[in-house]
Enzyme design. Structure first.
Site, PDB file in Angstrom:
ATOM      1  N   TYR A  72       5.757 -31.427  -8.202  1.00 25.72           N
ATOM      2  CA  TYR A  72       5.029 -30.178  -8.413  1.00 25.72           C
ATOM      3  C   TYR A  72       3.558 -30.404  -8.130  1.00 25.72           C
ATOM      4  CZ  TYR A  72       2.515 -26.423 -10.753  1.00 25.72           C
ATOM      5  OH  TYR A  72       1.658 -25.390 -11.008  1.00 25.72           O
ATOM      6  N   GLU A  93       0.682 -22.671  -5.988  1.00 26.93           N
ATOM      7  CA  GLU A  93       1.513 -23.807  -6.377  1.00 26.93           C
ATOM      8  C   GLU A  93       2.646 -24.016  -5.390  1.00 26.93           C
ATOM      9  OE1 GLU A  93       2.899 -22.991 -10.345  1.00 26.93           O
ATOM     10  OE2 GLU A  93       4.666 -21.919  -9.631  1.00 26.93           O
TER      11      GLU A  93
END
Length: 379
Positions: free
Chosen positions: A101, A189
């Protein structure tokens, strides 16, 4: 402002961030026409402004074109958390060796952009933060210097042991930061950022939000907006000089001033109710503004009662009262309204309200309790 995954991936590609190939289709005919006729493994993904698509059945693998068409037919029109799927992305599936991530957010505590990264990719970062906060790497980025190359490499080195993968990841972080700044983002993101068996680092899912206050200088980003009906309502309210945000409760709130709005919602919560919205008419004394505000409040099918809490300073209570009476004459509704007026010309405003036959109260706590009581009568 939110955008869809396919739009975020297009921006990634524009800035040199590697993403798998894919097409966006609005119908089965488009799937049939745009997806190549081969046996390549693909993923069909619903494009809606909500999380949890996979759990809802909105993300599925297809081994053939025929299977992709069949799956797209199942997903198109599907309801996911109250939103209807109107388009799907059919993209090349990727063999995944490891998931990560990476994301950028505006951090109010540090008054800077914060880079977050974790080796726990593929799951919601909020869950990682709750269960294993130590697994999240955080870097506060100097707003003047920006993300330096050595900082990107340092973060990448904490995720990757292989030097080639580390350099690929560091390059992606730098490009993501440049995209973030140059589009006035509030969130960017990649989840997950993956490593493939041939050691390539790819972004296979992306999410971006943008600062509404900066959209006037980002026409290219504004053109990507696909607002939901509720977002359209918020945009319409903003254009009329009202601040409106929809919430999940059943008590509509009309106030003047953001501080009073927060206090009103807190008061409703204190007595066991749930506010349906944040609606601030501001400091204007224009009765027409009150009419517009009532139209917006009563258009929410979840609203069972309306609490109007006005403290007159610049705003004159008698003007608000006239606007309310005008609105009630125009709008045919049986939704109960509770009114509390205080401050400039409050006496005159209350006289106008009482003459029309609307209920008034003296205190904010009394207004909240009465609104809650009335909202529950129709349950």
């Amino acid at each position: 402002m939110k955008i869809h995954e396919f739009q975020a991936r297009n921006l990634f590609k524009e800035y040199g961030i590697p993403v798998p190939d894919g097409v966006v289709c609005h119908s089965l005919e488009e799937v049939k026409a745009m997806v190549p006729d081969d046996d390549r493994l693909r993923v069909v993904k619903a494009q809606v402004h909500v999380g949890g698509r996979g759990k809802a059945g909105g993300v599925k693998l297809a081994k053939t074109k025929a299977e992709a068409v069949e799956i797209a037919g199942q997903i198109l029109g599907m309801d996911i958390k109250g939103l209807t799927v109107e388009k799907v992305m059919v993209a090349d599936a990727v063999d995944i060796e490891k998931e990560f991530y990476v994301g950028l957010i505006n951090d109010r505590n540090t008054k800077s952009v914060t880079l977050m990264a974790s080796a726990e990719g593929g799951v919601e970062i909020e869950e990682v933060a709750r269960v294993s906060p130590e697994k999240i790497i955080k870097l506060t980025i100097d707003p003047v210097m920006g993300l330096m190359e050595w900082q990107a490499r340092k973060v990448a080195l904490q995720l990757f042991n292989d030097p080639k993968q580390m350099r690929q990841a560091a390059s992606i972080l730098g490009k993501l930061y440049r995209l973030y700044v140059e589009t006035d983002s509030s969130l960017a993101e990649i989840n997950p950022l993956v490593v493939t068996p041939d050691k390539k680092v790819l972004a296979i899912d992306g999410k971006m939000n943008f600062d509404d206050n900066a959209l006037y200088r980002r026409p290219k980003i504004l053109a990507l907006r696909e607002a939901t009906p509720e977002e359209e309502k918020e945009i319409d309210a903003n254009e009329k000089g009202l601040s409106y945000i929809k919430l999940d409760g059943n008590i509509g709130c009309m106030v003047n001033g953001a501080g009073l709005a927060m206090a009103t919602m807190d008061m409703i919560k204190l007595y066991g109710g749930e506010p349906a919205n944040f609606l601030d008419i501001g400091g204007s004394s224009n009765p027409e503004k009150v009419v517009e505000a009532m139209n917006i409040l009563l258009s929410d099918k979840n609203v069972k009662a309306v609490m109007i809490n006005i403290f007159g300073g610049i705003t004159r209570c008698d003007d608000v009262a006239r606007g309310l009476v005008t609105a009630m004459k125009k709008i045919n509704t049986d939704i109960p309204v509770v009114i509390r007026l205080s401050g400039t010309n409050a006496k005159e405003g209350l006289d106008i309200i009482r003459e029309y036959g609307l209920p008034t109260v003296s205190t904010m706590s009394e207004a909240a309790q009465k609104a809650i009581e009335l909202s529950r009568k129709g349950i």
